[in-house]
Design a protein around this motif. Structure first.
Motif, PDB file in Angstrom:
ATOM      1  N   ALA A   1      40.005  37.427  40.929  1.00 54.43           N
ATOM      2  CA  ALA A   1      38.856  38.146  41.517  1.00 54.43           C
ATOM      3  C   ALA A   1      38.971  38.166  43.124  1.00 54.43           C
ATOM      4  CB  ALA A   1      37.219  37.686  41.308  1.00 54.43           C
ATOM      5  N   GLU A   2      39.435  36.960  43.752  1.00 51.00           N
ATOM      6  CA  GLU A   2      39.687  36.870  45.053  1.00 51.00           C
ATOM      7  C   GLU A   2      40.748  37.857  45.390  1.00 51.00           C
ATOM      8  OE1 GLU A   2      39.334  36.356  48.796  1.00 51.00           O
ATOM      9  OE2 GLU A   2      37.952  35.811  47.667  1.00 51.00           O
ATOM     10  N   ALA A   3      41.765  37.943  44.517  1.00 54.50           N
ATOM     11  CA  ALA A   3      43.167  38.643  44.838  1.00 54.50           C
ATOM     12  C   ALA A   3      42.661  39.999  44.823  1.00 54.50           C
ATOM     13  CB  ALA A   3      44.358  38.672  43.891  1.00 54.50           C
ATOM     14  N   MET A   4      41.917  40.511  44.116  1.00 53.43           N
ATOM     15  CA  MET A   4      41.366  41.864  43.989  1.00 53.43           C
ATOM     16  C   MET A   4      40.630  42.166  45.155  1.00 53.43           C
ATOM     17  SD  MET A   4      42.592  43.177  41.075  1.00 53.43           S
ATOM     18  CE  MET A   4      43.426  42.615  39.582  1.00 53.43           C
ATOM     19  N   ARG A   5      39.522  41.341  45.536  1.00 53.41           N
ATOM     20  CA  ARG A   5      38.890  41.676  46.607  1.00 53.41           C
ATOM     21  C   ARG A   5      39.848  41.728  48.062  1.00 53.41           C
ATOM     22  NH1 ARG A   5      34.642  39.361  43.852  1.00 53.41           N
ATOM     23  NH2 ARG A   5      35.498  37.176  44.038  1.00 53.41           N
ATOM     24  N   ARG A   6      40.565  40.757  47.898  1.00 53.59           N
ATOM     25  CA  ARG A   6      41.429  40.593  49.560  1.00 53.59           C
ATOM     26  C   ARG A   6      42.316  41.889  49.554  1.00 53.59           C
ATOM     27  NH1 ARG A   6      46.311  39.205  50.051  1.00 53.59           N
ATOM     28  NH2 ARG A   6      46.718  38.236  47.888  1.00 53.59           N
ATOM     29  N   THR A   7      43.119  42.471  48.458  1.00 52.09           N
ATOM     30  CA  THR A   7      43.779  43.716  48.577  1.00 52.09           C
ATOM     31  C   THR A   7      42.912  44.967  48.503  1.00 52.09           C
ATOM     32  OG1 THR A   7      44.103  43.585  46.033  1.00 52.09           O
ATOM     33  CG2 THR A   7      45.673  42.501  47.644  1.00 52.09           C
ATOM     34  N   GLY A   8      41.739  44.899  48.358  1.00 52.92           N
ATOM     35  CA  GLY A   8      40.862  46.097  48.183  1.00 52.92           C
ATOM     36  C   GLY A   8      41.183  46.814  46.847  1.00 52.92           C
ATOM     37  N   ALA A   9      41.394  46.178  45.914  1.00 53.97           N
ATOM     38  CA  ALA A   9      41.507  46.764  44.566  1.00 53.97           C
ATOM     39  C   ALA A   9      40.725  47.676  43.868  1.00 53.97           C
ATOM     40  CB  ALA A   9      42.125  45.756  43.476  1.00 53.97           C
ATOM     41  N   GLY A  10      39.425  47.275  44.409  1.00 55.09           N
ATOM     42  CA  GLY A  10      38.320  48.441  44.099  1.00 55.09           C
ATOM     43  C   GLY A  10      37.016  47.391  43.197  1.00 55.09           C
ATOM     44  N   PRO A  11      36.045  48.083  43.138  1.00 54.77           N
ATOM     45  CA  PRO A  11      34.743  47.082  42.235  1.00 54.77           C
ATOM     46  C   PRO A  11      34.857  46.617  40.910  1.00 54.77           C
ATOM     47  CG  PRO A  11      34.158  49.549  42.858  1.00 54.77           C
ATOM     48  CD  PRO A  11      35.654  49.383  43.475  1.00 54.77           C
ATOM     49  N   ALA A  12      35.637  47.715  40.118  1.00 58.84           N
ATOM     50  CA  ALA A  12      35.671  47.442  38.818  1.00 58.84           C
ATOM     51  C   ALA A  12      36.784  46.450  38.645  1.00 58.84           C
ATOM     52  CB  ALA A  12      36.045  48.672  37.979  1.00 58.84           C
ATOM     53  N   ALA A  13      37.927  46.513  39.515  1.00 57.43           N
ATOM     54  CA  ALA A  13      38.967  45.441  39.331  1.00 57.43           C
ATOM     55  C   ALA A  13      38.069  44.200  39.653  1.00 57.43           C
ATOM     56  CB  ALA A  13      39.909  45.736  40.270  1.00 57.43           C
ATOM     57  N   GLU A  14      37.220  43.934  40.635  1.00 55.48           N
ATOM     58  CA  GLU A  14      36.719  42.580  41.070  1.00 55.48           C
ATOM     59  C   GLU A  14      35.762  42.058  39.902  1.00 55.48           C
ATOM     60  OE1 GLU A  14      34.882  43.036  44.696  1.00 55.48           O
ATOM     61  OE2 GLU A  14      36.507  44.092  45.573  1.00 55.48           O
TER      62      GLU A  14
END
Length: 343
Positions: free
Chosen positions: A253-266
């Motif tokens: 989840a932190e990786a998704m946030r750090r890379t700006g993957a998107g809200p559903a990814a987080e």
């Protein structure tokens, strides 16, 4: 954005993938009605962890899930395919019993799972600390073979349990299937994650891209789930997934946030941080505890399920990290951007 997880090919399953050798090619020809099953000598000569055998086994197992476009549904119980599957399973299971590290007891196996290494170096640690968006996309593509049918392989064990073990297993599966809410089904949440990452969420879309190591992790679930004799190992496998999921999901989840993957990814991984922390307790105390109270002779099988899951996950991690740390794709063929990123 919620997605319909039915295949994008009408009411049928996904198309058959590209064969990876003589055995998988013969399986596909047989499924199409264009040739006989693979020869016994070809099955015996194929590398057990290699692309050809793992894809052939995956093709056989997928007939018990959604099947493939153009393949008759009656092939699920075709006697020749079942004999072939048994031969493939024998080779796979024999190799796993020989190669997986072993613990002396369930308690020892669980104790190792419950200890998080201070300086962890696994896939989730790498992605959390330094993973790039293209690597997260590859990780999602590899894992989509399971996550788009999340919890389905484990459901096979429910008729083989009773009492406390059955109740605990059913409770966890109920959560995995959204607690009665179709928009909360974990497979649907993963489809939303894929859309955030610009991936196609169609079921089976990335089978051609997935590596043998990824196929093996999914084949293991089907192998253990479809055999009543391996119910203890399936419970051990399930325990491994649930115990290790929460801390790994926190990092992802932190990786998704750090890379700006998107809200559903987080959200997909945030959901698993909380849910699987609860599931861990249920699986340890009710599912494993209940099973071994009724069938104590299955303790070595539960330990085997834990050990073999770790063995195959380590093989997949070696494939992913070995590629990413040298700037290479971990997939059989690199991804292309198929959908606009939604963040």
């Amino acid at each position: 954005m919620a997605h319909d997880l039915r295949p994008s090919h009408g009411g049928e399953g996904p198309p058959l993938p590209t064969a990876r050798g003589r055995v998988s090619a013969a399986v596909e020809e047989y499924l199409r009605g264009a040739g006989p099953p693979p020869r016994h000598e070809d099955v015996a000569d194929t590398a057990v962890y290699g692309d050809d055998l793992q894809l052939a086994l995956y093709l056989c197992y997928e007939l018990h899930y959604r099947g493939f476009a153009g393949v008759p549904e009656t092939h699920e119980w075709d006697p020749d395919l079942l004999r072939l599957r048994a031969a493939l399973e024998h080779r796979f299971l024999t190799a796993l019993r020989a190669d997986a590290p072993t613990h002396d007891s369930v308690e020892d196996a669980l104790a190792d799972l419950l200890v998080e290494p201070v300086d962890g170096s696994g896939v989730s640690h790498y992605l959390c600390a330094e993973g790039e968006l293209w690597q997260l996309r590859e990780y999602a593509a590899q894992r989509s073979l399971y996550h788009l049918k999340e919890a389905d392989p484990h459901a096979w064990v429910l008729p083989r349990l009773w009492g406390r073990a059955k109740a605990g297993m059913a409770a966890v599966e109920f959560d995995e299937y959204g607690g009665g809410r179709p928009d909360r089904v974990h497979a649907r949440l993963f489809a939303d994650l894929m859309t955030d990452l610009g991936l196609d969420p169609a079921y089976g879309r990335y089978l051609d891209e997935a590596t043998a190591e990824a196929l093996a992790t999914v084949n293991l679930m089907s192998l253990l789930g479809l055999h009543r004799a391996l119910r203890g190992a399936l419970v051990g496998h399930f325990a491994t997934v649930e115990i290790t999921s929460s801390p790994a999901s926190r990092r992802l989840a932190e990786a998704m946030r750090r890379t700006g993957a998107g809200p559903a990814a987080e959200h997909f991984y945030d959901e698993h941080v909380e849910a699987d922390a609860v599931h861990e307790q249920v699986v340890r105390h009710d599912v494993i505890g209940g099973l071994l109270a009724e069938e104590p002779h299955l303790a070595p099988d539960v330990a085997f399920g834990i050990d073999v899951t770790g063995h195959l996950e380590d093989r997949l991690a070696d494939r992913l990290l070995g590629a990413w740390r040298t700037g290479r794709s971990s997939l059989r063929r690199p991804l292309r951007s198929e959908m606009p990123l939604t963040f």
